[in-house]
Design a protein around this motif. Structure first.
Motif, PDB file in Angstrom:
ATOM      1  N   ARG A 164       0.834  -1.205   0.000  1.00 35.90           N
ATOM      2  CA  ARG A 164       0.000   0.000   0.000  1.00 35.90           C
ATOM      3  C   ARG A 164       0.872   1.260   0.000  1.00 35.90           C
ATOM      4  O   ARG A 164       2.097   1.196   0.131  1.00 35.90           O
ATOM      5  N   HIS A 188      -7.022   3.286  12.828  1.00 39.28           N
ATOM      6  CA  HIS A 188      -6.587   3.521  11.447  1.00 39.28           C
ATOM      7  C   HIS A 188      -5.106   3.881  11.447  1.00 39.28           C
ATOM      8  O   HIS A 188      -4.644   4.568  12.359  1.00 39.28           O
ATOM      9  N   PHE A 189      -4.412   3.460  10.417  1.00 40.63           N
ATOM     10  CA  PHE A 189      -3.025   3.895  10.222  1.00 40.63           C
ATOM     11  C   PHE A 189      -2.999   5.411  10.017  1.00 40.63           C
ATOM     12  O   PHE A 189      -2.210   6.114  10.618  1.00 40.63           O
ATOM     13  N   SER A 190      -3.863   5.874   9.111  1.00 37.98           N
ATOM     14  CA  SER A 190      -3.845   7.293   8.744  1.00 37.98           C
ATOM     15  C   SER A 190      -4.776   8.092   9.643  1.00 37.98           C
ATOM     16  O   SER A 190      -5.638   7.523  10.320  1.00 37.98           O
ATOM     17  N   ASN A 194      -9.703  -2.283  12.498  1.00 40.67           N
ATOM     18  CA  ASN A 194      -9.413  -1.326  11.439  1.00 40.67           C
ATOM     19  C   ASN A 194     -10.376  -1.674  10.309  1.00 40.67           C
ATOM     20  O   ASN A 194     -10.153  -2.627   9.563  1.00 40.67           O
ATOM     21  N   HIS A 198      -7.045  12.302   5.557  1.00 41.96           N
ATOM     22  CA  HIS A 198      -6.980  11.428   4.387  1.00 41.96           C
ATOM     23  C   HIS A 198      -8.235  11.599   3.515  1.00 41.96           C
ATOM     24  O   HIS A 198      -8.153  11.796   2.298  1.00 41.96           O
ATOM     25  N   PHE A 199      -9.412  11.576   4.148  1.00 39.81           N
ATOM     26  CA  PHE A 199     -10.660  11.721   3.384  1.00 39.81           C
ATOM     27  C   PHE A 199     -10.732  13.097   2.729  1.00 39.81           C
ATOM     28  O   PHE A 199     -11.201  13.231   1.600  1.00 39.81           O
ATOM     29  N   THR A 201      -7.799   9.676   9.320  1.00 42.14           N
ATOM     30  CA  THR A 201      -8.785   9.575   8.230  1.00 42.14           C
ATOM     31  C   THR A 201      -9.456  10.924   7.935  1.00 42.14           C
ATOM     32  O   THR A 201      -9.855  11.161   6.802  1.00 42.14           O
ATOM     33  N   TYR A 231       0.947   4.379   4.935  1.00 42.84           N
ATOM     34  CA  TYR A 231       1.112   3.157   5.732  1.00 42.84           C
ATOM     35  C   TYR A 231       2.551   2.907   6.184  1.00 42.84           C
ATOM     36  O   TYR A 231       2.811   1.985   6.956  1.00 42.84           O
ATOM     37  N   ALA A 257     -10.888  -0.308   7.608  1.00 43.87           N
ATOM     38  CA  ALA A 257     -10.213  -0.134   6.310  1.00 43.87           C
ATOM     39  C   ALA A 257     -11.237   0.161   5.208  1.00 43.87           C
ATOM     40  O   ALA A 257     -11.975   1.140   5.303  1.00 43.87           O
ATOM     41  N   GLY A 258     -11.340  -0.712   4.197  1.00 43.87           N
ATOM     42  CA  GLY A 258     -12.238  -0.446   3.075  1.00 43.87           C
ATOM     43  C   GLY A 258     -13.714  -0.386   3.459  1.00 43.87           C
ATOM     44  O   GLY A 258     -14.551   0.003   2.640  1.00 43.87           O
TER      45      GLY A 258
HETATM   46  O1  LIG Z   1      -8.007   0.856   3.870  1.00 42.70           O
HETATM   47  C1  LIG Z   1      -7.964   1.888   4.508  1.00 42.70           C
HETATM   48  C2  LIG Z   1      -7.062   1.984   5.656  1.00 42.70           C
HETATM   49  C3  LIG Z   1      -7.457   2.964   6.741  1.00 42.70           C
HETATM   50  O2  LIG Z   1      -8.446   2.360   7.569  1.00 42.70           O
HETATM   51  C4  LIG Z   1      -6.216   3.242   7.619  1.00 42.70           C
HETATM   52  O3  LIG Z   1      -5.806   2.325   8.327  1.00 42.70           O
HETATM   53  O4  LIG Z   1      -5.665   4.330   7.561  1.00 42.70           O
HETATM   54  C5  LIG Z   1      -8.021   4.254   6.156  1.00 42.70           C
HETATM   55  C6  LIG Z   1      -9.185   3.960   5.230  1.00 42.70           C
HETATM   56  O5  LIG Z   1      -9.694   5.165   4.691  1.00 42.70           O
HETATM   57  C7  LIG Z   1      -8.718   3.098   4.072  1.00 42.70           C
HETATM   58  O6  LIG Z   1      -9.815   2.722   3.263  1.00 42.70           O
END
Ligand SMILES: O=C1C[C@@](O)(C(=O)O)C[C@@H](O)[C@@H]1O
Length: 174
Positions: A29, A112-114, A86, A119-120, A116, A34, A88-89
């Motif tokens: 990724r 979440h790693f990020s 997490n 990120h969003f 969000t 990440y 994630a998707g």
């Molecule tokens: O797949 C992921 C990973 C995520 O959940 C994160 O860990 O930062 C953030 C989500 O927006 C993304 O779809």
């Protein structure tokens, strides 16, 4: 070495850690979000080692398929004391998963790693603002610390479960 702030008599809580769609592909990724972590296996090993330090157990599960995640939640609901997920998707549209977690009545930490929120904001224009569905019913949220978000969430959840005035030993969510 065991965590010094948990007495030897503290309960060995059983936690489940779930990684949603695309996390099985973690090693491939975007490194900006990440980092350099090589794989989901490396993440799971870090999380397991930390669980050992805290003297709790973890049941780890990752899938690209929401139905498999639902099956995992249904089969672990009566066996674990809390969840770390997490999504994630599934973050923005994972209502079935959120409901399954809610049905367990166990505390849930969203990770979440990020960050969000940032990120969003980078991937959609403001009028299409995206939010996590999971935050509405999560006990807490840790994000933006890459893999260390999982460790922060685990530490907080374990100490919250230990605190009988907070989660009532996992029986009640606040
Ligand atoms: O797949 C992921 C990973 C995520 O959940 C994160 O860990 O930062 C953030 C989500 O927006 C993304 O779809």
């Amino acid at each position: 070495m065991p965590a010094p702030f948990r007495p030897p008599t503290a309960t060995t809580w059983r936690l489940a850690v779930i990684d949603g769609p695309n996390m099985p592909n973690l090693g491939n990724r975007d490194k900006k979000l990440y980092g350099e972590i090589a794989s989901l296996a490396d993440l799971q090993s870090l999380v397991r080692d930390f669980a050992e330090t805290l003297n709790v157990t973890v049941d780890q599960f990752a899938s690209n398929h929401e139905g498999e995640i639902l099956d995992f939640i249904h089969r672990t609901a009566s066996k674990v004391d809390g969840y770390i997920i997490n999504p994630a998707g599934l973050t923005t549209y994972g209502e079935a998963t959120r409901h399954a977690l809610d049905d367990t009545k166990k505390p849930v930490m969203e990770v979440h790693f990020s960050n969000t929120a940032r990120h969003f904001a980078g991937v959609v224009p403001p009028y299409l603002e995206q939010k996590s569905r999971f935050t509405y019913s999560a006990t807490g949220l840790v994000m933006g610390l890459r893999q260390y978000s999982y460790l922060g969430a685990m530490l907080g959840l374990v100490l919250a479960l230990d605190d009988e005035t907070f989660l009532d030993g996992g029986a009640v969510r606040h």
